[in-house]
Design an enzyme around this catalytic site. Sequence first.
Site, PDB file in Angstrom:
ATOM      1  N   ASP A  54      53.118  33.203  87.516  1.00 11.24           N
ATOM      2  CA  ASP A  54      52.069  32.559  88.248  1.00 11.24           C
ATOM      3  C   ASP A  54      51.444  32.798  89.632  1.00 11.24           C
ATOM      4  OD1 ASP A  54      50.025  30.851  87.851  1.00 11.24           O
ATOM      5  OD2 ASP A  54      51.032  28.820  88.479  1.00 11.24           O
TER       6      ASP A  54
ATOM      7  N   HIS B 262      46.387  40.825  89.861  1.00 14.20           N
ATOM      8  CA  HIS B 262      47.398  41.346  88.500  1.00 14.20           C
ATOM      9  C   HIS B 262      47.950  42.638  88.316  1.00 14.20           C
ATOM     10  CE1 HIS B 262      45.629  37.534  86.885  1.00 14.20           C
ATOM     11  NE2 HIS B 262      44.189  37.807  86.648  1.00 14.20           N
TER      12      HIS B 262
ATOM     13  N   LEU C 109      69.398  44.961  77.326  1.00 14.10           N
ATOM     14  CA  LEU C 109      68.271  43.917  77.466  1.00 14.10           C
ATOM     15  C   LEU C 109      67.153  43.625  76.465  1.00 14.10           C
ATOM     16  CD1 LEU C 109      66.870  41.644  79.441  1.00 14.10           C
ATOM     17  CD2 LEU C 109      65.712  43.554  80.389  1.00 14.10           C
TER      18      LEU C 109
END
Length: 239
Positions: A12, A29, A123
């Site tokens: 955020d 962004h 991962l």
Amino acid sequence: MSNPRHIAIIMDGNGRWAKARGLPRTAGHKAGVDSLREVIRAAGKMDIPFLTLFAFSSENWSRPRSEVTDLMGLLKLFIRRDLADLHRENVRVRIIGERQDLAKDIRSLLEEAETLTVRNTGLTLVIAFNYGSRNEITRAVQRLVADVASGVIALGDITPEAISVRLDTADIPDPDLIIRTSGEMRLSNFLLWQAAYSEFMFMPCYWPDFRPSHLAEAVETFQMRERRFGGVAAQEIAL
């Protein structure tokens, strides 16, 4: 306490990061994608088995059309530019969220990312895209109702586990640690079911400023906490 097995992050603050610098939201962004790359690498080096990133919520479609278009462009760019690297690094990509109404080109990219990396054993990178937890739970309940109606399971067999295995995260462990950047202190419709016993870290920095050092700090804080899962600590029982 050992490392968390599963870390989930609400990324955020991109827009506020850009605004504070007099830049368009798109710049925030783009900077956020750079942080994303660093954090994925750091999680792999820390031997975190699962990392979930809240990339695009089902509510984000209400943002200005130009911003949504920019976000879709960044998604395409990330997959085309970074997917090969993730594959080489033995990362498995999983996508959670509603796909049915997505544009065909976006859906194809998401499927490509999963298909290419499906056999990787490092991962597991879970991307929550067009994701909303209430929507996920609703879809799981719809499947459950259909299974009861068709006789696959009996009404008495409806349990929390029966719901869990019908969620998008069916084969993914619940997050041990959920991190939210930007100082906001809410889940915003993210992993509501799965977060029942998660530890939370709300960090004041905006996502573009989030670095591997912040991730390490969150893990260290997690390791100092005592998880009880509704029970009582051993020392309290002794008293």
